[in-house]
Design a protein around this motif. Structure first.
Motif, PDB file in Angstrom:
ATOM      1  N   HIS A 105       0.791  -1.230   0.000  1.00 53.92           N
ATOM      2  CA  HIS A 105       0.000   0.000   0.000  1.00 53.92           C
ATOM      3  C   HIS A 105       0.819   1.275   0.000  1.00 53.92           C
ATOM      4  CE1 HIS A 105       0.824   0.096   4.350  1.00 53.92           C
ATOM      5  NE2 HIS A 105       0.529  -1.191   4.336  1.00 53.92           N
ATOM      6  N   ASP A 106       2.105   1.223   0.395  1.00 56.16           N
ATOM      7  CA  ASP A 106       2.887   2.450   0.357  1.00 56.16           C
ATOM      8  C   ASP A 106       4.374   2.146   0.257  1.00 56.16           C
ATOM      9  OD1 ASP A 106       3.690   1.701   2.877  1.00 56.16           O
ATOM     10  OD2 ASP A 106       2.603   3.262   3.936  1.00 56.16           O
ATOM     11  N   ASP A 119       9.370   9.325   6.027  1.00 57.57           N
ATOM     12  CA  ASP A 119       8.449   9.771   4.977  1.00 57.57           C
ATOM     13  C   ASP A 119       7.817   8.530   4.370  1.00 57.57           C
ATOM     14  OD1 ASP A 119       7.012  11.397   3.348  1.00 57.57           O
ATOM     15  OD2 ASP A 119       8.732  12.370   2.391  1.00 57.57           O
ATOM     16  N   ARG A 120       6.650   8.708   3.789  1.00 57.64           N
ATOM     17  CA  ARG A 120       5.978   7.605   3.126  1.00 57.64           C
ATOM     18  C   ARG A 120       5.233   8.133   1.907  1.00 57.64           C
ATOM     19  NH1 ARG A 120       3.472   4.087   5.975  1.00 57.64           N
ATOM     20  NH2 ARG A 120       3.986   4.744   8.094  1.00 57.64           N
ATOM     21  N   ILE A 121       5.076   7.273   0.917  1.00 54.92           N
ATOM     22  CA  ILE A 121       4.383   7.633  -0.322  1.00 54.92           C
ATOM     23  C   ILE A 121       3.286   6.605  -0.563  1.00 54.92           C
ATOM     24  CG2 ILE A 121       4.648   8.165  -2.771  1.00 54.92           C
ATOM     25  CD1 ILE A 121       7.666   8.389  -2.300  1.00 54.92           C
ATOM     26  N   PRO A 122       2.016   6.988  -0.472  1.00 53.03           N
ATOM     27  CA  PRO A 122       0.943   6.044  -0.817  1.00 53.03           C
ATOM     28  C   PRO A 122       1.065   5.619  -2.279  1.00 53.03           C
ATOM     29  CG  PRO A 122       0.073   7.954   0.371  1.00 53.03           C
ATOM     30  CD  PRO A 122       1.489   8.273   0.009  1.00 53.03           C
ATOM     31  N   LEU A 123       1.037   4.327  -2.526  1.00 55.17           N
ATOM     32  CA  LEU A 123       1.277   3.834  -3.881  1.00 55.17           C
ATOM     33  C   LEU A 123       0.219   4.294  -4.868  1.00 55.17           C
ATOM     34  CD1 LEU A 123       2.496   0.157  -3.266  1.00 55.17           C
ATOM     35  CD2 LEU A 123       3.847   2.230  -3.584  1.00 55.17           C
ATOM     36  N   LYS A 190      -3.474   0.840  -7.026  1.00 49.93           N
ATOM     37  CA  LYS A 190      -4.426   1.766  -7.644  1.00 49.93           C
ATOM     38  C   LYS A 190      -5.768   1.081  -7.895  1.00 49.93           C
ATOM     39  CE  LYS A 190      -1.362   5.106  -9.836  1.00 49.93           C
ATOM     40  NZ  LYS A 190      -0.978   5.792 -11.079  1.00 49.93           N
ATOM     41  N   LYS A 191      -5.710  -0.177  -8.301  1.00 54.23           N
ATOM     42  CA  LYS A 191      -6.949  -0.925  -8.530  1.00 54.23           C
ATOM     43  C   LYS A 191      -7.710  -1.095  -7.217  1.00 54.23           C
ATOM     44  CE  LYS A 191      -8.667  -5.230 -10.550  1.00 54.23           C
ATOM     45  NZ  LYS A 191      -8.286  -6.515 -11.206  1.00 54.23           N
ATOM     46  N   LYS A 192      -6.979  -1.426  -6.155  1.00 56.93           N
ATOM     47  CA  LYS A 192      -7.605  -1.593  -4.855  1.00 56.93           C
ATOM     48  C   LYS A 192      -8.142  -0.269  -4.330  1.00 56.93           C
ATOM     49  CE  LYS A 192      -6.664  -3.401  -0.219  1.00 56.93           C
ATOM     50  NZ  LYS A 192      -5.628  -4.017   0.664  1.00 56.93           N
ATOM     51  N   ALA A 193      -7.380   0.822  -4.537  1.00 52.51           N
ATOM     52  CA  ALA A 193      -7.816   2.135  -4.067  1.00 52.51           C
ATOM     53  C   ALA A 193      -9.062   2.605  -4.808  1.00 52.51           C
ATOM     54  CB  ALA A 193      -6.689   3.154  -4.232  1.00 52.51           C
ATOM     55  N   ALA A 194      -9.127   2.306  -6.115  1.00 51.97           N
ATOM     56  CA  ALA A 194     -10.308   2.709  -6.877  1.00 51.97           C
ATOM     57  C   ALA A 194     -11.551   2.005  -6.356  1.00 51.97           C
ATOM     58  CB  ALA A 194     -10.098   2.395  -8.353  1.00 51.97           C
ATOM     59  N   SER A 195     -11.410   0.701  -6.071  1.00 50.21           N
ATOM     60  CA  SER A 195     -12.546  -0.042  -5.516  1.00 50.21           C
ATOM     61  C   SER A 195     -12.917   0.487  -4.142  1.00 50.21           C
ATOM     62  CB  SER A 195     -12.190  -1.523  -5.448  1.00 50.21           C
ATOM     63  OG  SER A 195     -13.210  -2.260  -4.818  1.00 50.21           O
ATOM     64  N   LYS A 196     -11.892   0.779  -3.321  1.00 48.08           N
ATOM     65  CA  LYS A 196     -12.151   1.283  -1.977  1.00 48.08           C
ATOM     66  C   LYS A 196     -12.806   2.654  -2.025  1.00 48.08           C
ATOM     67  CE  LYS A 196      -9.845   2.158   2.439  1.00 48.08           C
ATOM     68  NZ  LYS A 196      -8.536   2.141   3.159  1.00 48.08           N
ATOM     69  N   ASN A 197     -12.330   3.512  -2.912  1.00 48.76           N
ATOM     70  CA  ASN A 197     -12.917   4.849  -3.027  1.00 48.76           C
ATOM     71  C   ASN A 197     -14.373   4.771  -3.476  1.00 48.76           C
ATOM     72  OD1 ASN A 197     -10.532   6.065  -2.261  1.00 48.76           O
ATOM     73  ND2 ASN A 197      -9.811   6.332  -4.366  1.00 48.76           N
TER      74      ASN A 197
END
Length: 605
Positions: A105-106, A119-123, A190-197
């Motif tokens: 996830h990041d 520091d962290r970067i959300p994927l 990104k695929k998981k984030a789109a579904s989650k959003n």
């Protein structure tokens, strides 16, 4: 370009990577300082198999306990979360070693000897990853400076504010491995984030619907209609198989389906803990579940008893009417203190029941022949129900006064009926009154929040100081040393380039990334100017640790003073003569006499 210099032209970026011999020497010194050969893993391409093989990921040892954890970006992911890891070089003002961890996830990074995320970067917010193309500018360039760096570009409105990150590895093989791993993991994230959003968007719509006044009124009308139908059915008592019974069965199925839909929407909008932590939601869930169960399994043994649970759907009307809900919540809040008082009454009843068996079992076996009979008889006496007749059955047959009976009855009535039961009522009234006030306060807060939402005003708009969420955490210090430790920990987290100073960009981005602080902190340039006294506290473009410590101590002092003043005003409005008001007034005087922190000598003119 100067003679003897070396430069790398970065593709798709607006900066130039400057490399000189001095920076390479400093970088090598940092690598050599990594404890226990942490860089050795990277050079040999060794991937640790578990956390025990990562000596730089030391246990927290209580450093991040309690509120201090809120002052960081969190701890590095555990080994089981790693998709790829390694020590790489990160471009700040110069190349600096970082421990880089890719998870599902990041992309998290830390100093090589620290367990804290720097520091962290959300994927899902990474727009693309590019290679850095370099070229040789003179004959001094060697294979050491071949293309082995890559850029990570982030979304402009995301967690990292559109910042670009540049990392360098040792070999081309590692460069290819990192880019391939990033590309593969970013695509999945990104695929998981789109579904989650999408789910979050639907949940927000469901919550808006179920929280609206129109929806609440509609549910209230349906519950009231169900109450009316149940009352008519209980009055008419139609026979099975008749038209009237068929009508009531259809209405029962209709109400069950409607309430099931309403419960499903409510569960979806508040899933998971928010739903099941609410008592009314639990009550709705049980009643609706039992109703559906009895409709599906009509012929199972015991279903006729479970069908009685449908009667409790009438109680759902309490939830829809605010005044009734306030009373029920207040009664529920008073339940535990009243139970404690009831335990005393029960114990006294038990004592007298045992005495009754021992004293009167031969005189009246019907009422005192066993403990259960005796206990029920004592409960009957406490209600004054036919207690005179019961006393006459255990008295002397010649109607003379029996001192044992008189003493037994009078002491029981005085202790239980005249003393303990009024105490139970007094405890109930005291706690009920307090609970009603709390419920009304909650209702006022909810109404204010609803009005703010209708006016388009957020919680952040009511905060005068944008640092208030951070100051709320810092103000929970236990001692002077604890406050100093928290401030220095925060400084270490914000100083992302380890330059020894915190400039506006580092402070702005670092505080914005602390998403656990509510509301989220948005620091403007004007705020930074105010904090640094028009830049007089800045050195080399940022605040050093002494200036940072002085600024935060001053802000904490002002924050605590304002909180005490606000609490005093609220207490004075409720009861100006209370001990709490006097205590808060004294604290205000002490804070006024103490004054603000004195700047350290290094900051004084």
């Amino acid at each position: 370009m100067h003679s003897g210099g070396r430069a790398a032209a970065v593709v798709n970026t607006n900066f130039t990577i400057a490399k000189d011999a001095a920076s390479e020497v400093r970088l090598q010194q940092r690598r050599n300082s990594v404890s226990n050969g942490g860089y050795h893993y990277y050079q040999r391409g060794h991937r640790p198999s578990d956390d025990s093989e990562l000596p730089h990921l030391e246990p927290l040892n209580g450093v991040l306990e309690g509120a201090a954890l809120e002052l960081t970006l969190g701890s590095m992911p555990s080994m089981r979360e790693h998709v790829k890891n390694g020590i790489v070089d990160k471009l700040c003002e110069e190349w600096q070693p970082r421990f880089l961890v890719l998870t599902s996830h990041d992309l998290a990074m830390s100093l090589t000897n620290s367990p804290i995320v720097s520091d962290r970067i959300p994927l899902h917010e990474i727009t693309h990853v590019t290679r850095v193309q370099s070229h040789r500018d003179d004959v001094l360039a060697s294979d050491e400076f071949e293309d082995r760096a890559f850029n990570v570009h982030t979304a402009a409105n995301g967690y990292n504010c559109g910042r670009d990150y540049c990392f360098r590895v040792q070999t081309q093989e590692e460069l290819t491995s990192w880019i391939e791993a990033l590309s593969r993991t970013i695509k999945a994230a990104k695929k998981k984030a789109a579904s989650k959003n999408l789910i979050i968007a639907y949940k927000a719509r469901a919550l808006t619907l179920t929280s609206s006044m129109a929806w609440q009124r509609l549910c209230g009308l349906l519950v009231a209609a169900n109450v009316v139908v149940n009352v008519i059915q209980s009055q008419e008592l139609p026979d099975a198989g008749t038209t009237g019974m068929a009508i009531f069965d259809v209405l029962d199925i209709s109400f069950t389906v409607i309430f099931a839909v309403e419960l499903t929407l409510n569960m979806f909008a508040q899933w998971f803990w928010c739903f099941f932590s609410d008592g009314w939601n639990l009550f709705d869930f049980i009643v609706v579940f039992v109703s559906i169960f009895t409709l599906i399994f009509r012929n199972l043994p015991g279903v006729s008893f479970l069908r009685l649970m449908r009667t409790f759907r009438i109680l759902r009307l309490f939830r829809q009417l605010q005044s009734l809900r306030t009373l029920i919540n207040a009664l529920a809040s008073s339940f535990i203190p009243v139970i404690n008082a009831f335990i005393i009454v029960i114990l006294v009843l038990v004592v007298y029941a045992i005495l009754g068996v021992q004293l009167f079992q031969n005189r009246d076996k019907k009422h005192f022949g066993s403990f259960a009979r005796s206990y029920y008889s004592m409960f009957q006496i406490s209600t004054f129900d036919s207690w005179v007749d019961l006393a006459s059955t255990i008295s002397n047959s010649d109607q003379t006064i029996d001192p044992v009976v008189v003493l037994f009855m009078t002491t029981f009535i005085v202790i239980v009926v005249w003393v303990l039961l009024p105490v139970v009522v007094a405890v109930l009234l005291e706690n009920f009154t307090r609970a009603v006030h709390l419920e009304k306060s909650k209702i006022l807060v909810e109404q204010e929040q609803s009005q703010m939402k209708a006016m388009g005003v957020s919680r952040a708009d009511l905060i005068n100081n944008p640092l208030d969420p951070l100051l709320n955490t810092l103000s929970r210090f236990r001692s002077e040393d604890d406050l100093m430790r928290r401030i220095r920990l925060l400084f270490k987290v914000l100083d992302s380039d380890t330059s020894g100073t915190v400039d506006f960009q580092e402070l702005h981005e670092g505080l914005r990334k602390m998403v656990h602080l509510e509301p989220q902190i948005h620091l403007s340039n004007d705020d930074y100017t105010r904090l640094t006294r028009d830049g007089t506290l800045c050195n080399m473009g940022g605040m050093a640790i002494d200036a940072f410590d002085f600024v935060l101590r001053t802000e904490v002092e002002n924050y605590v003073t304002n909180r005490v003043a606000t609490a005093y005003d609220q207490a004075a409005r409720v009861d100006a003569d209370s001990d709490v008001s006097a205590l808060l007034a004294g604290m205000k005087l002490l804070l006024l006499r103490t004054g603000l922190p004195t700047p350290p000598p290094s900051l004084q003119p």
